[in-house]
Design an enzyme around this catalytic site. Structure first.
Site, PDB file in Angstrom:
ATOM      1  CE1 TYR A 100     -24.263   6.006   2.431  1.00 46.47           C
ATOM      2  CE2 TYR A 100     -24.967   7.214   0.501  1.00 46.47           C
ATOM      3  CZ  TYR A 100     -23.998   6.527   1.188  1.00 46.47           C
ATOM      4  OH  TYR A 100     -22.756   6.352   0.629  1.00 46.47           O
ATOM      5  CG  ASP A 130     -12.604   2.612  -8.212  1.00 48.83           C
ATOM      6  OD1 ASP A 130     -13.608   1.922  -8.448  1.00 48.83           O
ATOM      7  OD2 ASP A 130     -12.643   3.679  -7.564  1.00 48.83           O
ATOM      8  NE  ARG A 182     -14.313   5.351   0.649  1.00 49.62           N
ATOM      9  CZ  ARG A 182     -14.253   4.808  -0.562  1.00 49.62           C
ATOM     10  NH1 ARG A 182     -15.326   4.778  -1.324  1.00 49.62           N
ATOM     11  NH2 ARG A 182     -13.137   4.316  -1.026  1.00 49.62           N
ATOM     12  CD  GLU A 197      -2.489   1.844   0.441  1.00 52.42           C
ATOM     13  OE1 GLU A 197      -3.276   1.089  -0.147  1.00 52.42           O
ATOM     14  OE2 GLU A 197      -2.358   3.060   0.163  1.00 52.42           O
ATOM     15  CD  GLN A 198      -0.660   5.847  -3.216  1.00 48.18           C
ATOM     16  OE1 GLN A 198       0.161   6.076  -4.086  1.00 48.18           O
ATOM     17  NE2 GLN A 198      -1.790   6.487  -3.130  1.00 48.18           N
TER      18      GLN A 198
HETATM   19  C1  LIG Z   1     -18.494  10.324  -4.376  1.00 46.08           C
HETATM   20  C2  LIG Z   1     -18.400   8.823  -4.484  1.00 46.08           C
HETATM   21  C3  LIG Z   1     -19.376   8.019  -3.892  1.00 46.08           C
HETATM   22  C4  LIG Z   1     -19.303   6.618  -4.011  1.00 46.08           C
HETATM   23  N1  LIG Z   1     -20.281   5.842  -3.458  1.00 46.08           N
HETATM   24  C5  LIG Z   1     -20.270   4.500  -3.636  1.00 46.08           C
HETATM   25  C6  LIG Z   1     -21.302   3.674  -3.110  1.00 46.08           C
HETATM   26  O1  LIG Z   1     -22.237   4.154  -2.458  1.00 46.08           O
HETATM   27  N2  LIG Z   1     -21.252   2.326  -3.344  1.00 46.08           N
HETATM   28  C7  LIG Z   1     -20.230   1.746  -4.052  1.00 46.08           C
HETATM   29  O2  LIG Z   1     -20.240   0.528  -4.250  1.00 46.08           O
HETATM   30  N3  LIG Z   1     -19.204   2.515  -4.525  1.00 46.08           N
HETATM   31  C8  LIG Z   1     -19.196   3.853  -4.347  1.00 46.08           C
HETATM   32  N4  LIG Z   1     -18.183   4.620  -4.825  1.00 46.08           N
HETATM   33  C9  LIG Z   1     -17.075   3.944  -5.518  1.00 46.08           C
HETATM   34  C10 LIG Z   1     -16.099   3.298  -4.550  1.00 46.08           C
HETATM   35  O3  LIG Z   1     -15.664   4.237  -3.618  1.00 46.08           O
HETATM   36  C11 LIG Z   1     -14.898   2.718  -5.304  1.00 46.08           C
HETATM   37  O4  LIG Z   1     -15.339   2.014  -6.432  1.00 46.08           O
HETATM   38  C12 LIG Z   1     -14.072   1.765  -4.422  1.00 46.08           C
HETATM   39  O5  LIG Z   1     -13.487   2.491  -3.374  1.00 46.08           O
HETATM   40  C13 LIG Z   1     -13.006   1.062  -5.235  1.00 46.08           C
HETATM   41  O6  LIG Z   1     -12.183   0.306  -4.384  1.00 46.08           O
HETATM   42  P1  LIG Z   1     -10.677   0.000  -4.813  1.00 46.08           P
HETATM   43  O7  LIG Z   1     -10.095  -0.818  -3.706  1.00 46.08           O
HETATM   44  O8  LIG Z   1     -10.639  -0.509  -6.187  1.00 46.08           O
HETATM   45  O9  LIG Z   1      -9.995   1.417  -4.849  1.00 46.08           O
HETATM   46  P2  LIG Z   1      -9.592   2.323  -3.610  1.00 46.08           P
HETATM   47  O10 LIG Z   1     -10.574   2.149  -2.511  1.00 46.08           O
HETATM   48  O11 LIG Z   1      -9.356   3.684  -4.164  1.00 46.08           O
HETATM   49  O12 LIG Z   1      -8.209   1.703  -3.122  1.00 46.08           O
HETATM   50  C14 LIG Z   1      -7.017   1.786  -3.893  1.00 46.08           C
HETATM   51  C15 LIG Z   1      -5.849   1.637  -2.935  1.00 46.08           C
HETATM   52  O13 LIG Z   1      -4.643   1.539  -3.692  1.00 46.08           O
HETATM   53  C16 LIG Z   1      -3.677   2.380  -3.111  1.00 46.08           C
HETATM   54  N5  LIG Z   1      -2.689   2.703  -4.151  1.00 46.08           N
HETATM   55  C17 LIG Z   1      -2.819   3.599  -5.153  1.00 46.08           C
HETATM   56  N6  LIG Z   1      -1.692   3.611  -5.883  1.00 46.08           N
HETATM   57  C18 LIG Z   1      -0.866   2.688  -5.352  1.00 46.08           C
HETATM   58  C19 LIG Z   1       0.449   2.242  -5.674  1.00 46.08           C
HETATM   59  N7  LIG Z   1       1.128   2.776  -6.674  1.00 46.08           N
HETATM   60  N8  LIG Z   1       1.004   1.268  -4.908  1.00 46.08           N
HETATM   61  C20 LIG Z   1       0.330   0.746  -3.844  1.00 46.08           C
HETATM   62  N9  LIG Z   1      -0.888   1.161  -3.492  1.00 46.08           N
HETATM   63  C21 LIG Z   1      -1.492   2.105  -4.244  1.00 46.08           C
HETATM   64  C22 LIG Z   1      -4.471   3.566  -2.611  1.00 46.08           C
HETATM   65  O14 LIG Z   1      -3.762   4.317  -1.634  1.00 46.08           O
HETATM   66  C23 LIG Z   1      -5.689   2.862  -2.029  1.00 46.08           C
HETATM   67  O15 LIG Z   1      -5.481   2.427  -0.702  1.00 46.08           O
HETATM   68  C24 LIG Z   1     -18.219   6.019  -4.708  1.00 46.08           C
HETATM   69  C25 LIG Z   1     -17.217   6.827  -5.262  1.00 46.08           C
HETATM   70  C26 LIG Z   1     -17.322   8.218  -5.165  1.00 46.08           C
HETATM   71  C27 LIG Z   1     -16.255   9.057  -5.788  1.00 46.08           C
END
Ligand SMILES: Cc1cc2nc3c(=O)[nH]c(=O)nc-3n(C[C@H](O)[C@H](O)[C@H](O)COP(=O)(O)OP(=O)(O)OC[C@H]3O[C@@H](n4cnc5c(N)ncnc54)[C@H](O)[C@@H]3O)c2cc1C
Length: 429
Positions: A249, A327, A140, A66-67
């Site tokens: 909510y 994402d 979150r 994790e960064q």
């Molecule tokens: C306003 C808003 C509201 C939302 N509401 C909802 C909702 O109600 N329901 C829902 O299902 N989704 C919702 N989402 C979407 C949801 O937040 C994301 O889809 C979800 O967080 C994706 O998870 P992830 O683990 O893929 O990415 P993230 O949670 O962004 O995690 C990525 C991780 O990778 C780390 N990282 C980044 N680069 C590096 C690197 N080079 N090396 C090591 N680590 C790194 C980051 O620090 C982070 O910890 C919402 C998004 C937004 C913007």
């Protein structure tokens, strides 16, 4: 310190004990592979941690990089539909999640000016009856904390903070994650859950085209006790208006109200969880909206601003031993509230695939199972922009006809059933 790798064939680490009604229900088609691949995960967000937990529970050697130097999540809400919660329950997290979430009774639509209200979904027991799992609304940070504790209980040293991945190299025998400090870490598979600005995606596809949508989101949390009595309800609300919408909510057993105010405004283009704005600016952006909306805005501690960027679905997620997830693979607008739910689905499916097939085939199976559904969610989220901001909402008379038509029960069922009914414990294999 890197976590000590588990030896192939070593006993699986202890699992969080399932509580009543829970149980890990994994479905594999083939017998377990003789030597489990060593798994590298980039990113300890919601997707990376869930994938780590699913794999640790199956006895894999997992290392998460994790960064961020501190492992925590921003203060914002996330809605988890039955397609996400059934997976958390299968992972043994129901009791821990229930301690921190809010299980709403319903969702409703309200009109931006008059406050006219339409019920659109029954949730609570209805979600469980229809889809076999509840609907949860979570902070979150609380949700991330539950995942983090479960991963640490399974493997205390699996996560390394302050370890940014900057690229990868692979051969037919293995993969290496390159860290920003110059270290090279070897494994058999790299799961890139490194978020919307994924450096792994950049290496696979180049910079890519992110289009600014002309929309930005205000986010904020409000202690429920600060709001007038009539607003302290366990329901989710979508306020819809011409050129914007507001989602509210309850979180944390109803102690906090989550606020997301989405407005068409093209002068804010920073896509980040941490950019602050002011209550005054937020109130100006929603100037003609109902007093209940302003009661919330006045009580937000710190409003944050997030520019919404759109990206086209990718043609593939896997490249040999490397695979994008969450994402990083399918960034989406938040208008179906499915980004985190998709991340959970990815995590569970990739774990099931790795458990049933050799690495490269497993990632291909994962990709085949995920491309179409995730692209449909990305497109569906985008379509909701027009639906939630429709010009018909400008006037109360046309708004009533529009909402009655566009949010009729059968249309809602058509738009949402396929999302919540999906069972990541049964697809792909
Ligand atoms: C306003 C808003 C509201 C939302 N509401 C909802 C909702 O109600 N329901 C829902 O299902 N989704 C919702 N989402 C979407 C949801 O937040 C994301 O889809 C979800 O967080 C994706 O998870 P992830 O683990 O893929 O990415 P993230 O949670 O962004 O995690 C990525 C991780 O990778 C780390 N990282 C980044 N680069 C590096 C690197 N080079 N090396 C090591 N680590 C790194 C980051 O620090 C982070 O910890 C919402 C998004 C937004 C913007």
């Amino acid at each position: 310190m890197l976590a000590a790798p588990l030896q192939p064939g070593a006993a699986p680490p202890p699992q969080p004990s399932p509580s009543r009604g829970e149980g890990v229900s994994w479905h594999t088609a083939s017998p377990p592979l003789p030597v489990k691949p060593r798994v590298l995960i980039a990113g300890a967000g919601l997707c990376g941690l869930t994938a780590a937990l699913a794999l640790l529970q199956r006895g894999y050697d997992v290392r998460v990089f994790e960064q961020a130097t501190e492992l925590r999540e921003v203060g914002a809400g996330v809605q988890l539909g039955a397609n996400g919660t059934r997976l958390l329950i299968a992972l043994g997290l129901e009791a821990a999640m229930r301690r921190v979430v809010c299980e709403p009774t319903a969702k409703e639509i309200r009109l931006w000016t008059t406050g006219q209200t339409w019920p659109v979904f029954d949730l609570g027991v209805d979600s469980t009856e229809h889809y076999g799992a509840p609907y949860w609304m979570a902070h979150r940070g609380d949700f991330h904390g539950v995942l983090l504790a479960a991963v640490r209980a399974a493997a205390p040293d699996a996560i390394r903070a302050g370890a940014a991945g900057v690229g990868f190299e692979q051969t037919s025998d293995g993969v290496t994650l390159l860290l920003a400090n110059g270290e090279h870490v070897s494994g058999d598979v790299l799961l890139a859950a490194d978020g919307v600005h994924s450096p792994t995606r950049r290496q696979m596809f180049g910079e890519g085209r992110a289009r600014f949508t002309g929309i930005m989101a205000w986010r904020g949390l409000v202690p429920m006790e600060r709001l007038p009595e009539h607003m302290r309800r366990m329901v989710g609300t979508i306020w819809m208006g011409h050129g914007g919408h507001v989602v509210t909510y309850p979180l944390r057993r109803g102690e906090i109200l989550n606020f997301v105010g989405v407005v068409e405004r093209d002068d804010w283009r920073v896509e980040s969880w941490t950019e602050q704005g002011t209550r005054e600016e937020c109130a100006r952006d929603l100037a003609r909206w109902h007093e209940d909306v302003h009661a919330i805005i006045r009580n937000i501690d710190t409003p944050f601003k997030w520019a919404l960027l759109g990206r086209d679905p990718l043609p593939h997620f896997a490249d040999g031993r490397v695979c994008l997830m969450g994402d990083a693979a399918h960034p989406t607008l938040p208008f179906l509230a499915q980004g985190a739910n998709m991340a959970l689905e990815d995590a569970v499916i990739v774990a099931r695939c790795l458990d049933a097939f050799p690495v490269v085939e497993a990632l291909q199976r994962f990709q085949a199972a995920r491309l179409e559904r995730t692209a449909a969610i990305v497109r569906g989220s985008s379509d909701n922009t027009k639906r939630f901001h429709n010009p018909a909402l400008g006037d109360p008379a046309s708004a009533t006809a529009y909402v009655d038509r566009e949010f009729a029960a059968e249309k809602m069922q058509e738009r949402y059933d396929w999302l919540y009914a999906y069972d990541a414990l049964r697809v792909a294999i």
